[in-house]
Design a protein around this motif. Structure first.
Motif, short mmCIF file in Angstrom:
data_model
loop_
_atom_site.label_atom_id
_atom_site.label_comp_id
_atom_site.label_asym_id
_atom_site.label_seq_id
_atom_site.Cartn_x
_atom_site.Cartn_y
_atom_site.Cartn_z
N ILE A 22 0.84 -1.20 0.00
CA ILE A 22 0.00 0.00 0.00
C ILE A 22 0.87 1.25 0.00
CG2 ILE A 22 -1.62 1.36 1.41
CD1 ILE A 22 -2.89 -1.33 2.25
N ALA A 23 1.89 1.26 0.85
CA ALA A 23 2.77 2.44 0.93
C ALA A 23 3.48 2.69 -0.40
CB ALA A 23 3.80 2.24 2.04
N LEU A 24 4.01 1.65 -1.01
CA LEU A 24 4.71 1.82 -2.28
C LEU A 24 3.76 2.21 -3.40
CD1 LEU A 24 7.28 -1.11 -2.06
CD2 LEU A 24 7.77 1.34 -2.00
N SER A 25 2.57 1.65 -3.39
CA SER A 25 1.59 2.00 -4.42
C SER A 25 1.19 3.47 -4.31
CB SER A 25 0.35 1.12 -4.30
OG SER A 25 0.67 -0.23 -4.48
N LEU A 26 0.86 3.90 -3.10
CA LEU A 26 0.50 5.31 -2.91
C LEU A 26 1.66 6.24 -3.21
CD1 LEU A 26 -1.70 5.15 0.32
CD2 LEU A 26 -2.45 5.68 -2.00
N LEU A 27 2.86 5.84 -2.81
CA LEU A 27 4.05 6.64 -3.09
C LEU A 27 4.19 6.87 -4.59
CD1 LEU A 27 6.89 7.84 -2.26
CD2 LEU A 27 7.76 5.55 -2.77
N TRP A 28 4.16 5.79 -5.38
CA TRP A 28 4.39 5.91 -6.81
C TRP A 28 3.22 6.57 -7.53
CZ3 TRP A 28 8.79 6.20 -9.06
CH2 TRP A 28 9.91 5.67 -8.43
N LEU A 29 2.00 6.35 -7.05
CA LEU A 29 0.85 7.04 -7.67
C LEU A 29 0.95 8.55 -7.48
CD1 LEU A 29 -2.15 4.71 -6.78
CD2 LEU A 29 -1.35 5.32 -9.07
N THR A 30 1.21 8.97 -6.25
CA THR A 30 1.25 10.41 -5.99
C THR A 30 2.50 11.06 -6.58
OG1 THR A 30 2.21 9.99 -3.81
CG2 THR A 30 -0.16 10.32 -3.91
N MET A 31 3.62 10.37 -6.53
CA MET A 31 4.85 10.93 -7.12
C MET A 31 4.72 11.02 -8.64
SD MET A 31 7.03 11.98 -5.06
CE MET A 31 8.25 11.71 -3.83
N SER A 32 4.18 9.99 -9.26
CA SER A 32 4.00 10.01 -10.72
C SER A 32 3.08 11.17 -11.12
CB SER A 32 3.42 8.69 -11.20
OG SER A 32 4.31 7.64 -10.94
N TYR A 33 1.99 11.31 -10.39
CA TYR A 33 1.06 12.40 -10.68
C TYR A 33 1.77 13.75 -10.54
CZ TYR A 33 -2.89 15.56 -10.44
OH TYR A 33 -3.76 16.59 -10.67
N SER A 34 2.53 13.90 -9.44
CA SER A 34 3.24 15.16 -9.20
C SER A 34 4.28 15.44 -10.29
CB SER A 34 3.93 15.13 -7.84
OG SER A 34 2.99 15.03 -6.81
N ILE A 35 5.03 14.41 -10.66
CA ILE A 35 6.08 14.58 -11.66
C ILE A 35 5.50 14.93 -13.02
CG2 ILE A 35 7.86 13.33 -12.97
CD1 ILE A 35 8.52 11.86 -10.30
N TRP A 36 4.42 14.30 -13.41
CA TRP A 36 3.87 14.49 -14.76
C TRP A 36 2.92 15.69 -14.87
CZ3 TRP A 36 6.08 12.34 -18.73
CH2 TRP A 36 6.78 11.15 -18.56
N PHE A 37 2.14 15.96 -13.80
CA PHE A 37 1.08 16.96 -13.94
C PHE A 37 1.23 18.21 -13.06
CE2 PHE A 37 -0.96 12.84 -14.96
CZ PHE A 37 -1.20 13.08 -16.30
N VAL A 38 2.00 18.15 -12.00
CA VAL A 38 2.06 19.27 -11.07
C VAL A 38 3.33 20.10 -11.26
CG1 VAL A 38 2.11 19.93 -8.63
CG2 VAL A 38 0.64 18.05 -9.38
N VAL A 39 4.46 19.43 -11.37
CA VAL A 39 5.76 20.10 -11.43
C VAL A 39 6.21 20.19 -12.88
CG1 VAL A 39 8.15 19.99 -10.68
CG2 VAL A 39 6.34 19.23 -9.15
N SER A 40 6.69 21.38 -13.27
CA SER A 40 7.15 21.53 -14.66
C SER A 40 8.67 21.68 -14.77
CB SER A 40 6.46 22.74 -15.30
OG SER A 40 6.79 23.91 -14.57
#
Length: 142
Positions: free
Chosen positions: A79-97
């Motif tokens: 669960i921890a790794l899944s949430l980590l990679w979901l939120t980090m992926s979202y942040s890397i692709w859609f939040v941070v430029s």
């Protein structure tokens, strides 16, 4: 002076519990160190708060297993790794430029992943189910 230190430990423990709960949902904020700090603070200041934390239905077992050296349950790791990679992926692709921030987030995600994977995995022993009594020793043959 003892009363001031006790109050300071309770406040620190309570803030640590709050930050630990936030850490469940925010990948850059660690959960375990804050909950362990809360356990430490409560154990030195309030038996009631310490007992509440250690017997809490959401993270009491998590803290006990970690403190006793058993590790983290496989389900919690997944669960921890899944949430980590979901939120980090979202942040890397859609939040941070900015590229350097994206690389920093990727590095943090990799470091946390390595840390969690290397951490001991707790596998509780299965409870033995009560089996019906067999009468095989006194079988009659026709």
């Amino acid at each position: 002076m003892k009363g001031v230190i006790r109050t300071l430990l309770i406040v620190t423990g309570t803030l640590s519990v709050m930050l630990g709960i936030l850490g469940i949902f925010l990948p850059l904020l660690p959960t375990t160190p804050f909950l362990l700090l809360a356990a430490f603070c409560y154990s030195r200041s309030s038996d009631r708060f310490y007992h509440w934390l250690i017997t809490n239905r959401w993270f009491g077992e998590y803290i006990r297993n970690y403190r006793e050296g058993r590790g983290i349950a496989l389900r919690q790791k997944v669960i921890a790794l899944s949430l980590l990679w979901l939120t980090m992926s979202y942040s890397i692709w859609f939040v941070v430029s900015q590229g350097w921030v994206q690389l920093l987030l990727l590095g943090i995600a990799l470091a946390v992943t390595i840390h969690l994977v290397r951490m001991k995995t707790f596998r509780p022993e299965p409870q033995e189910a009560e089996l019906p009594v067999e009468y095989s020793s006194s079988k009659e043959t026709d």
